[in-house]
Design a protein around this motif. Structure first.
Motif, PDB file in Angstrom:
ATOM      1  N   ARG A   1      10.408   7.123   0.486  1.00  0.00           N
ATOM      2  CA  ARG A   1      11.272   6.402  -0.799  1.00  0.00           C
ATOM      3  C   ARG A   1      10.380   6.669  -2.121  1.00  0.00           C
ATOM      4  NH1 ARG A   1      15.339   4.286   1.434  1.00  0.00           N
ATOM      5  NH2 ARG A   1      16.045   3.553  -0.804  1.00  0.00           N
ATOM      6  N   VAL A   2       8.983   6.232  -2.117  1.00  0.00           N
ATOM      7  CA  VAL A   2       8.538   6.424  -3.360  1.00  0.00           C
ATOM      8  C   VAL A   2       8.970   7.812  -4.178  1.00  0.00           C
ATOM      9  CG1 VAL A   2       6.780   6.000  -5.133  1.00  0.00           C
ATOM     10  CG2 VAL A   2       7.590   4.122  -3.620  1.00  0.00           C
ATOM     11  N   SER A   3       8.434   8.501  -3.159  1.00  0.00           N
ATOM     12  CA  SER A   3       8.768  10.185  -3.434  1.00  0.00           C
ATOM     13  C   SER A   3       9.597  10.790  -3.749  1.00  0.00           C
ATOM     14  CB  SER A   3       7.535  10.968  -2.508  1.00  0.00           C
ATOM     15  OG  SER A   3       6.392  10.504  -2.176  1.00  0.00           O
ATOM     16  N   SER A   4      11.070   9.872  -3.217  1.00  0.00           N
ATOM     17  CA  SER A   4      11.740  10.352  -3.238  1.00  0.00           C
ATOM     18  C   SER A   4      12.941   9.922  -4.379  1.00  0.00           C
ATOM     19  CB  SER A   4      12.687  10.320  -2.043  1.00  0.00           C
ATOM     20  OG  SER A   4      13.118   8.719  -2.057  1.00  0.00           O
ATOM     21  N   LEU A   5      12.222   9.151  -5.699  1.00  0.00           N
ATOM     22  CA  LEU A   5      12.486   8.923  -6.815  1.00  0.00           C
ATOM     23  C   LEU A   5      13.327   9.742  -7.743  1.00  0.00           C
ATOM     24  CD1 LEU A   5      10.853   5.389  -7.679  1.00  0.00           C
ATOM     25  CD2 LEU A   5      13.344   6.095  -7.832  1.00  0.00           C
ATOM     26  N   ASP A   6      14.118   9.941  -8.450  1.00  0.00           N
ATOM     27  CA  ASP A   6      14.660  11.040  -9.491  1.00  0.00           C
ATOM     28  C   ASP A   6      14.113  11.480 -10.404  1.00  0.00           C
ATOM     29  OD1 ASP A   6      16.395  11.797 -10.882  1.00  0.00           O
ATOM     30  OD2 ASP A   6      18.123  11.079 -11.290  1.00  0.00           O
ATOM     31  N   PRO A   7      13.014  12.369 -10.112  1.00  0.00           N
ATOM     32  CA  PRO A   7      12.177  12.063 -11.435  1.00  0.00           C
ATOM     33  C   PRO A   7      12.869  12.514 -12.594  1.00  0.00           C
ATOM     34  CG  PRO A   7      12.269  14.242  -9.572  1.00  0.00           C
ATOM     35  CD  PRO A   7      13.770  12.624  -9.660  1.00  0.00           C
ATOM     36  N   GLN A   8      13.650  11.855 -13.359  1.00  0.00           N
ATOM     37  CA  GLN A   8      14.255  11.884 -14.447  1.00  0.00           C
ATOM     38  C   GLN A   8      14.789  10.817 -14.850  1.00  0.00           C
ATOM     39  OE1 GLN A   8      18.896  13.709 -15.393  1.00  0.00           O
ATOM     40  NE2 GLN A   8      18.604  12.203 -17.360  1.00  0.00           N
ATOM     41  N   LEU A   9      14.824   9.784 -13.958  1.00  0.00           N
ATOM     42  CA  LEU A   9      14.649   8.034 -13.810  1.00  0.00           C
ATOM     43  C   LEU A   9      12.673   8.458 -14.749  1.00  0.00           C
ATOM     44  CD1 LEU A   9      15.674   5.443 -14.035  1.00  0.00           C
ATOM     45  CD2 LEU A   9      15.114   5.435 -11.792  1.00  0.00           C
TER      46      LEU A   9
ATOM     47  N   LEU B   1       0.897  -1.245   0.017  1.00  0.00           N
ATOM     48  CA  LEU B   1       0.596  -0.063  -0.266  1.00  0.00           C
ATOM     49  C   LEU B   1       0.678   1.613  -0.373  1.00  0.00           C
ATOM     50  CD1 LEU B   1      -2.602  -0.909   2.093  1.00  0.00           C
ATOM     51  CD2 LEU B   1      -3.127  -1.280   0.135  1.00  0.00           C
ATOM     52  N   GLY B   2       2.210   1.255   0.590  1.00  0.00           N
ATOM     53  CA  GLY B   2       3.198   2.471   0.507  1.00  0.00           C
ATOM     54  C   GLY B   2       3.168   3.000  -0.746  1.00  0.00           C
ATOM     55  N   ILE B   3       4.122   1.859  -1.476  1.00  0.00           N
ATOM     56  CA  ILE B   3       4.011   1.579  -3.123  1.00  0.00           C
ATOM     57  C   ILE B   3       2.888   2.474  -3.733  1.00  0.00           C
ATOM     58  CG2 ILE B   3       4.843   0.617  -5.165  1.00  0.00           C
ATOM     59  CD1 ILE B   3       7.073  -0.968  -3.061  1.00  0.00           C
ATOM     60  N   VAL B   4       1.685   1.534  -3.744  1.00  0.00           N
ATOM     61  CA  VAL B   4       0.918   2.208  -4.075  1.00  0.00           C
ATOM     62  C   VAL B   4       0.344   3.858  -3.795  1.00  0.00           C
ATOM     63  CG1 VAL B   4      -1.551   1.933  -5.034  1.00  0.00           C
ATOM     64  CG2 VAL B   4      -0.246  -0.095  -4.871  1.00  0.00           C
ATOM     65  N   CYS B   5      -0.110   3.882  -3.247  1.00  0.00           N
ATOM     66  CA  CYS B   5       0.111   5.243  -2.108  1.00  0.00           C
ATOM     67  C   CYS B   5       0.830   6.489  -2.413  1.00  0.00           C
ATOM     68  CB  CYS B   5      -0.631   5.086  -1.326  1.00  0.00           C
ATOM     69  SG  CYS B   5      -2.024   4.129  -0.881  1.00  0.00           S
ATOM     70  N   GLY B   6       2.163   6.247  -2.600  1.00  0.00           N
ATOM     71  CA  GLY B   6       3.813   6.948  -3.243  1.00  0.00           C
ATOM     72  C   GLY B   6       3.490   7.275  -4.381  1.00  0.00           C
TER      73      GLY B   6
ATOM     74  N   TYR C   1      13.544  -0.608  -6.155  1.00  0.00           N
ATOM     75  CA  TYR C   1      14.351   0.796  -5.470  1.00  0.00           C
ATOM     76  C   TYR C   1      14.952   1.144  -3.597  1.00  0.00           C
ATOM     77  CZ  TYR C   1      14.854   5.625  -3.963  1.00  0.00           C
ATOM     78  OH  TYR C   1      15.284   6.369  -3.580  1.00  0.00           O
ATOM     79  N   VAL C   2      13.249   0.247  -3.560  1.00  0.00           N
ATOM     80  CA  VAL C   2      12.901   0.488  -2.349  1.00  0.00           C
ATOM     81  C   VAL C   2      13.334  -1.013  -1.283  1.00  0.00           C
ATOM     82  CG1 VAL C   2      11.018   1.928  -2.742  1.00  0.00           C
ATOM     83  CG2 VAL C   2      10.444  -0.056  -2.268  1.00  0.00           C
ATOM     84  N   LEU C   3      13.243  -2.193  -2.094  1.00  0.00           N
ATOM     85  CA  LEU C   3      13.860  -3.183  -1.024  1.00  0.00           C
ATOM     86  C   LEU C   3      14.835  -3.022  -0.073  1.00  0.00           C
ATOM     87  CD1 LEU C   3      13.379  -5.853  -0.832  1.00  0.00           C
ATOM     88  CD2 LEU C   3      15.354  -6.490  -2.740  1.00  0.00           C
ATOM     89  N   PRO C   4      15.686  -1.945  -1.064  1.00  0.00           N
ATOM     90  CA  PRO C   4      16.705  -1.908   0.695  1.00  0.00           C
ATOM     91  C   PRO C   4      16.446  -1.300   1.607  1.00  0.00           C
ATOM     92  CG  PRO C   4      18.093  -1.300  -1.848  1.00  0.00           C
ATOM     93  CD  PRO C   4      16.503  -1.657  -2.223  1.00  0.00           C
TER      94      PRO C   4
ATOM     95  N   THR D   1       6.651  -3.435  -9.914  1.00  0.00           N
ATOM     96  CA  THR D   1       6.985  -4.100 -10.268  1.00  0.00           C
ATOM     97  C   THR D   1       8.883  -4.266 -10.573  1.00  0.00           C
ATOM     98  OG1 THR D   1       6.579  -4.927 -12.276  1.00  0.00           O
ATOM     99  CG2 THR D   1       5.582  -5.855 -10.111  1.00  0.00           C
ATOM    100  N   ARG D   2       9.156  -2.943 -11.376  1.00  0.00           N
ATOM    101  CA  ARG D   2      10.253  -3.226 -12.536  1.00  0.00           C
ATOM    102  C   ARG D   2      11.476  -2.224 -11.399  1.00  0.00           C
ATOM    103  NH1 ARG D   2      11.327  -6.786 -16.474  1.00  0.00           N
ATOM    104  NH2 ARG D   2       9.653  -9.161 -16.048  1.00  0.00           N
ATOM    105  N   ILE D   3      10.657  -1.173 -11.358  1.00  0.00           N
ATOM    106  CA  ILE D   3      12.166   0.173 -11.114  1.00  0.00           C
ATOM    107  C   ILE D   3      11.004   0.583  -9.714  1.00  0.00           C
ATOM    108  CG2 ILE D   3      11.974   2.785 -11.167  1.00  0.00           C
ATOM    109  CD1 ILE D   3      11.208   1.948 -14.198  1.00  0.00           C
ATOM    110  N   ILE D   4      10.252   0.190  -9.211  1.00  0.00           N
ATOM    111  CA  ILE D   4       9.943   0.701  -8.098  1.00  0.00           C
ATOM    112  C   ILE D   4      10.438   0.390  -6.796  1.00  0.00           C
ATOM    113  CG2 ILE D   4       8.288   2.066  -6.346  1.00  0.00           C
ATOM    114  CD1 ILE D   4       7.209   3.406  -8.403  1.00  0.00           C
TER     115      ILE D   4
END
Length: 304
Positions: free
Chosen positions: A197-205, A134-139, A227-230, A221-224
């Motif tokens: 963490r999702v909100s902090s993703l690089d916008p350029q990416l 839910l955090g990934i989806v809402c982010g 990124y958040v797994l660590p 599934t492939r990018i976000i």
């Protein structure tokens, strides 16, 4: 062989001699053999940790400092309670009485640990899974983020123990209430962490991915998620310790099994030797869980 190593074993030898040879001033109805076995187990664990660090080329005085502190505390406890009878008879049991609990009630202790662990894992994994998904989806979805992020900021700092008495009454069984308490303790901090963490993703990416026509599901599934797994793995230890604290508190309210119930029930009957034994068991369980999560972090974040 350094001086600290020799001093640690000299302190252990003094402790063993005090336990075995010095006469007791307090009447002790149990044997000291379980205490000696416990000292031997602690010594073996110390040597294993020390040899493991030496094998890995780590030169540290930490394990020796810890074991010397343990031996000193055990010696002070033995002298004050058993040998000189300086402590209250009921409130401060002797080391012999405490470690005799492990010898005589190990079946009860093990059954309560199993009961606590099953509840802990159910609530913990449910809270982690919901918090991450839910955090990934809402982010990722701005409208959902604007709706639920303020709610998470309010709910995350509230201790789940506040809801514990109400949940124990509301839920059909105590086990369901315990799972809910643990779930709440894990879910909100994990949910908030994922949104941030999702909100902090690089916008350029993200712009590059959109330009390539990547769909939302593939993006998640492939990018976000990679990124958040660590961050998820790094939070395992804190989340699991928090979940155990929530479980122990819940078991002290209305449980009929579990390590928290065991401690509370022993306290009601003024069996303080069993209370201290239960506290030691809690420390052992938390330590094992912490070591397990640390291993998972090392195993699945080898690139960091």
């Amino acid at each position: 062989m350094n001086k600290q190593f020799v001093a640690a074993h000299a302190l252990l030898a003094v402790l063993v001699l005090v336990v075995v040879a010095l006469p007791n001033q307090k009447m002790v109805d149990v044997t000291y053999y379980p205490l000696l076995v416990a000292l031997a187990v602690m010594e073996v664990l110390y040597l294993v940790v020390l040899l493991n660090k030496r094998r890995r080329g780590i030169r540290t005085k930490g394990p020796t400092d810890i074991i010397m502190l343990v031996w000193a505390l055990m010696l002070a406890w033995e002298l004050a309670s058993t040998k000189f009878a300086l402590t209250p008879n009921v409130l401060v049991p002797t080391p012999e009485e405490v470690f005799n609990v492990f010898a005589t009630s190990y079946n009860t202790l093990l059954a309560n640990v199993v009961s606590s662990t099953t509840l802990l894992l159910a609530g913990y994994f449910a809270g982690m899974a919901l918090g991450v998904v839910l955090g990934i989806v809402c982010g990722w979805i701005p409208r959902l983020r604007e709706m639920f992020f303020p709610i998470a900021n309010v709910m995350a700092p509230i201790p789940p123990t506040v809801f514990a008495p109400y949940l124990v009454v509301l839920m059909p069984t105590f086990r369901a209430a315990s799972v809910c308490i643990i779930l709440l303790g894990v879910f909100w901090p994990q949910f908030l962490n994922m949104v941030l963490r999702v909100s902090s993703l690089d916008p350029q990416l993200l712009d590059n991915a959109r330009a390539l026509g990547v769909r939302n599901l593939t993006m998640i599934t492939r990018i976000i998620f990679p990124y958040v797994l660590p961050g998820v793995l790094q939070s395992l230890r804190v989340s699991l310790t928090t979940a155990f604290l929530m479980l122990t508190f819940a078991e002290m309210i209305g449980a009929t099994a579990g390590i928290g119930f065991y401690i509370t029930n022993s306290n009601i009957y003024a069996n303080y030797a069993a209370v201290i034994a239960g506290i030691i068991v809690c420390g052992i369980v938390v330590t094992i869980l912490s070591m397990l999560t640390a291993w998972i972090q090392r195993r699945f974040t080898t690139w960091r």
